[in-house]
Motif scaffolding. Structure first.
Motif, PDB file in Angstrom:
ATOM      1  N   GLU A 134       0.817  -1.217   0.000  1.00 45.58           N
ATOM      2  CA  GLU A 134       0.000   0.000   0.000  1.00 45.58           C
ATOM      3  C   GLU A 134       0.854   1.271   0.000  1.00 45.58           C
ATOM      4  O   GLU A 134       0.475   2.291   0.573  1.00 45.58           O
ATOM      5  N   ASP A 135       1.991   1.188  -0.673  1.00 42.93           N
ATOM      6  CA  ASP A 135       2.928   2.311  -0.800  1.00 42.93           C
ATOM      7  C   ASP A 135       2.786   2.901  -2.203  1.00 42.93           C
ATOM      8  O   ASP A 135       3.570   2.625  -3.101  1.00 42.93           O
ATOM      9  N   GLN A 136       1.743   3.705  -2.367  1.00 44.73           N
ATOM     10  CA  GLN A 136       1.435   4.271  -3.681  1.00 44.73           C
ATOM     11  C   GLN A 136       2.521   5.230  -4.152  1.00 44.73           C
ATOM     12  O   GLN A 136       2.787   5.339  -5.342  1.00 44.73           O
ATOM     13  N   GLY A 137       3.169   5.936  -3.225  1.00 38.53           N
ATOM     14  CA  GLY A 137       4.212   6.896  -3.586  1.00 38.53           C
ATOM     15  C   GLY A 137       5.366   6.243  -4.314  1.00 38.53           C
ATOM     16  O   GLY A 137       5.827   6.744  -5.351  1.00 38.53           O
ATOM     17  N   THR A 138       5.840   5.111  -3.801  1.00 38.73           N
ATOM     18  CA  THR A 138       6.934   4.395  -4.461  1.00 38.73           C
ATOM     19  C   THR A 138       6.473   3.828  -5.798  1.00 38.73           C
ATOM     20  O   THR A 138       7.185   3.939  -6.796  1.00 38.73           O
ATOM     21  N   ALA A 139       5.282   3.242  -5.822  1.00 43.29           N
ATOM     22  CA  ALA A 139       4.755   2.685  -7.073  1.00 43.29           C
ATOM     23  C   ALA A 139       4.656   3.766  -8.143  1.00 43.29           C
ATOM     24  O   ALA A 139       5.097   3.567  -9.282  1.00 43.29           O
ATOM     25  N   ASP A 140       4.120   4.915  -7.777  1.00 37.81           N
ATOM     26  CA  ASP A 140       3.974   6.022  -8.737  1.00 37.81           C
ATOM     27  C   ASP A 140       5.342   6.485  -9.248  1.00 37.81           C
ATOM     28  O   ASP A 140       5.500   6.761 -10.439  1.00 37.81           O
ATOM     29  N   LEU A 141       6.317   6.589  -8.339  1.00 40.23           N
ATOM     30  CA  LEU A 141       7.650   7.049  -8.712  1.00 40.23           C
ATOM     31  C   LEU A 141       8.267   6.140  -9.772  1.00 40.23           C
ATOM     32  O   LEU A 141       8.679   6.592 -10.841  1.00 40.23           O
ATOM     33  N   VAL A 142       8.298   4.839  -9.495  1.00 41.36           N
ATOM     34  CA  VAL A 142       8.954   3.930 -10.448  1.00 41.36           C
ATOM     35  C   VAL A 142       8.118   3.706 -11.699  1.00 41.36           C
ATOM     36  O   VAL A 142       8.675   3.513 -12.775  1.00 41.36           O
ATOM     37  N   ASP A 143       6.796   3.785 -11.582  1.00 38.95           N
ATOM     38  CA  ASP A 143       5.948   3.663 -12.774  1.00 38.95           C
ATOM     39  C   ASP A 143       6.211   4.815 -13.745  1.00 38.95           C
ATOM     40  O   ASP A 143       6.216   4.624 -14.974  1.00 38.95           O
ATOM     41  N   GLU A 144       6.454   6.011 -13.195  1.00 42.70           N
ATOM     42  CA  GLU A 144       6.782   7.173 -14.031  1.00 42.70           C
ATOM     43  C   GLU A 144       8.107   6.933 -14.762  1.00 42.70           C
ATOM     44  O   GLU A 144       8.235   7.238 -15.948  1.00 42.70           O
ATOM     45  N   TYR A 145       9.089   6.359 -14.059  1.00 41.36           N
ATOM     46  CA  TYR A 145      10.379   6.050 -14.694  1.00 41.36           C
ATOM     47  C   TYR A 145      10.199   5.025 -15.810  1.00 41.36           C
ATOM     48  O   TYR A 145      10.803   5.153 -16.872  1.00 41.36           O
ATOM     49  N   VAL A 146       9.383   4.019 -15.569  1.00 40.43           N
ATOM     50  CA  VAL A 146       9.133   2.977 -16.571  1.00 40.43           C
ATOM     51  C   VAL A 146       8.561   3.600 -17.840  1.00 40.43           C
ATOM     52  O   VAL A 146       9.034   3.313 -18.946  1.00 40.43           O
ATOM     53  N   GLN A 147       7.597   4.465 -17.686  1.00 36.45           N
ATOM     54  CA  GLN A 147       6.962   5.104 -18.844  1.00 36.45           C
ATOM     55  C   GLN A 147       7.993   5.880 -19.670  1.00 36.45           C
ATOM     56  O   GLN A 147       8.034   5.760 -20.896  1.00 36.45           O
ATOM     57  N   LEU A 148       8.819   6.643 -18.997  1.00 33.89           N
ATOM     58  CA  LEU A 148       9.858   7.427 -19.665  1.00 33.89           C
ATOM     59  C   LEU A 148      10.879   6.513 -20.349  1.00 33.89           C
ATOM     60  O   LEU A 148      11.268   6.730 -21.496  1.00 33.89           O
ATOM     61  N   GLN A 149      11.285   5.465 -19.668  1.00 32.42           N
ATOM     62  CA  GLN A 149      12.322   4.577 -20.192  1.00 32.42           C
ATOM     63  C   GLN A 149      11.808   3.698 -21.327  1.00 32.42           C
ATOM     64  O   GLN A 149      12.577   3.346 -22.222  1.00 32.42           O
ATOM     65  N   GLU A 150      10.534   3.363 -21.308  1.00 34.29           N
ATOM     66  CA  GLU A 150       9.974   2.628 -22.444  1.00 34.29           C
ATOM     67  C   GLU A 150      10.097   3.464 -23.719  1.00 34.29           C
ATOM     68  O   GLU A 150      10.425   2.931 -24.791  1.00 34.29           O
ATOM     69  N   LYS A 151       9.879   4.765 -23.601  1.00 27.71           N
ATOM     70  CA  LYS A 151      10.028   5.658 -24.753  1.00 27.71           C
ATOM     71  C   LYS A 151      11.493   5.713 -25.189  1.00 27.71           C
ATOM     72  O   LYS A 151      11.796   5.678 -26.387  1.00 27.71           O
ATOM     73  N   HIS A 152      12.417   5.764 -24.230  1.00 22.32           N
ATOM     74  CA  HIS A 152      13.854   5.749 -24.554  1.00 22.32           C
ATOM     75  C   HIS A 152      14.221   4.473 -25.321  1.00 22.32           C
ATOM     76  O   HIS A 152      14.971   4.523 -26.296  1.00 22.32           O
ATOM     77  N   VAL A 153      13.710   3.332 -24.863  1.00 31.12           N
ATOM     78  CA  VAL A 153      14.004   2.053 -25.522  1.00 31.12           C
ATOM     79  C   VAL A 153      13.543   2.113 -26.976  1.00 31.12           C
ATOM     80  O   VAL A 153      14.273   1.723 -27.893  1.00 31.12           O
ATOM     81  N   TRP A 154      12.344   2.614 -27.191  1.00 28.92           N
ATOM     82  CA  TRP A 154      11.819   2.724 -28.546  1.00 28.92           C
ATOM     83  C   TRP A 154      12.723   3.616 -29.401  1.00 28.92           C
ATOM     84  O   TRP A 154      13.068   3.260 -30.534  1.00 28.92           O
ATOM     85  N   MET A 155      13.132   4.752 -28.865  1.00 25.05           N
ATOM     86  CA  MET A 155      13.952   5.696 -29.631  1.00 25.05           C
ATOM     87  C   MET A 155      15.341   5.125 -29.930  1.00 25.05           C
ATOM     88  O   MET A 155      15.825   5.224 -31.061  1.00 25.05           O
ATOM     89  N   TYR A 156      15.983   4.566 -28.929  1.00 23.90           N
ATOM     90  CA  TYR A 156      17.317   3.989 -29.160  1.00 23.90           C
ATOM     91  C   TYR A 156      17.255   2.797 -30.108  1.00 23.90           C
ATOM     92  O   TYR A 156      18.137   2.596 -30.930  1.00 23.90           O
ATOM     93  N   ASN A 157      16.172   2.002 -30.029  1.00 23.87           N
ATOM     94  CA  ASN A 157      15.996   0.900 -30.984  1.00 23.87           C
ATOM     95  C   ASN A 157      15.767   1.427 -32.400  1.00 23.87           C
ATOM     96  O   ASN A 157      16.216   0.821 -33.365  1.00 23.87           O
ATOM     97  N   ALA A 158      15.083   2.556 -32.518  1.00 22.60           N
ATOM     98  CA  ALA A 158      14.888   3.181 -33.828  1.00 22.60           C
ATOM     99  C   ALA A 158      16.245   3.574 -34.420  1.00 22.60           C
ATOM    100  O   ALA A 158      16.495   3.408 -35.626  1.00 22.60           O
ATOM    101  N   PHE A 159      17.143   4.074 -33.582  1.00 21.53           N
ATOM    102  CA  PHE A 159      18.498   4.414 -34.026  1.00 21.53           C
ATOM    103  C   PHE A 159      19.207   3.165 -34.563  1.00 21.53           C
ATOM    104  O   PHE A 159      19.887   3.202 -35.588  1.00 21.53           O
ATOM    105  N   LEU A 160      19.024   2.046 -33.873  1.00 14.55           N
ATOM    106  CA  LEU A 160      19.689   0.799 -34.272  1.00 14.55           C
ATOM    107  C   LEU A 160      19.081   0.229 -35.548  1.00 14.55           C
ATOM    108  O   LEU A 160      19.689  -0.626 -36.195  1.00 14.55           O
ATOM    109  N   GLY A 161      17.876   0.685 -35.916  1.00 20.51           N
ATOM    110  CA  GLY A 161      17.246   0.228 -37.143  1.00 20.51           C
ATOM    111  C   GLY A 161      16.505  -1.052 -36.928  1.00 20.51           C
ATOM    112  O   GLY A 161      16.238  -1.828 -37.813  1.00 20.51           O
TER     113      GLY A 161
END
Length: 161
Positions: A134-161
């Motif tokens: 029931e620690d929503q603060g920690t869940a929200d914090l890392v969920d926000e990082y996941v969302q941002l990093q999923e976009k990074h993965v997509w972009m860096y993979n686009a670079f790799l072709g």
């Protein structure tokens, strides 16, 4: 009515429930530090035709990681824990492998994608443990990082072709 007693931390969560979340956050902090060091190495050592595009992108990423490292450590403190802060502890608790002496741009980017995917997986685990406690603060914090990093993965993979 006060929500703090000897069984709860300063934000009213059960201390017993938080020990597992704190342990997972310290593991995540260790992984972040190792990844941060890898990205600094990529930034310093990248060579080749993509130098001018990758060098600043790597700096953006390690600057972002620095802020996230600080936020994770502060969250551990908020929950009543002590953040790990020694390289020996980081080495013992990280899920990220050291990536030494990498200079080729595409190899650096592959290392970033692998590192981000590893962090995403670890953060999903932290989020699940935090939600269970029931620690929503920690869940929200890392969920926000996941969302941002999923976009990074997509972009860096686009670079790799």
């Amino acid at each position: 009515m006060s929500h703090t007693n000897n069984d709860t931390n300063q934000i009213g969560l059960e201390k017993a429930d938080m020990s597992g979340v704190i342990t997972k956050l310290n593991g995540l902090l260790s992984s972040y530090h190792t990844f941060y060091i890898n990205v600094r190495g990529y930034h310093w050592n990248v060579k080749g035709e993509h130098f001018f595009s990758l060098h600043p992108k790597f700096e953006e990423l390690y600057t972002e990681l620095q802020l996230q490292i600080d936020e994770i450590a502060e969250r551990i403190l908020t929950l009543g824990g002590t953040p790990l802060h020694a390289y020996s502890d980081f080495a013992q608790h990280t899920t990220i492998k050291e990536d030494k002496n990498v200079k080729d741009g595409k190899t650096c980017v592959k290392g970033i994608v692998t590192g981000l995917q590893t962090l995403i997986e670890e953060q999903r685990d932290v989020s699940a443990a935090a939600q269970e406690a029931e620690d929503q603060g920690t869940a929200d914090l890392v969920d926000e990082y996941v969302q941002l990093q999923e976009k990074h993965v997509w972009m860096y993979n686009a670079f790799l072709g």
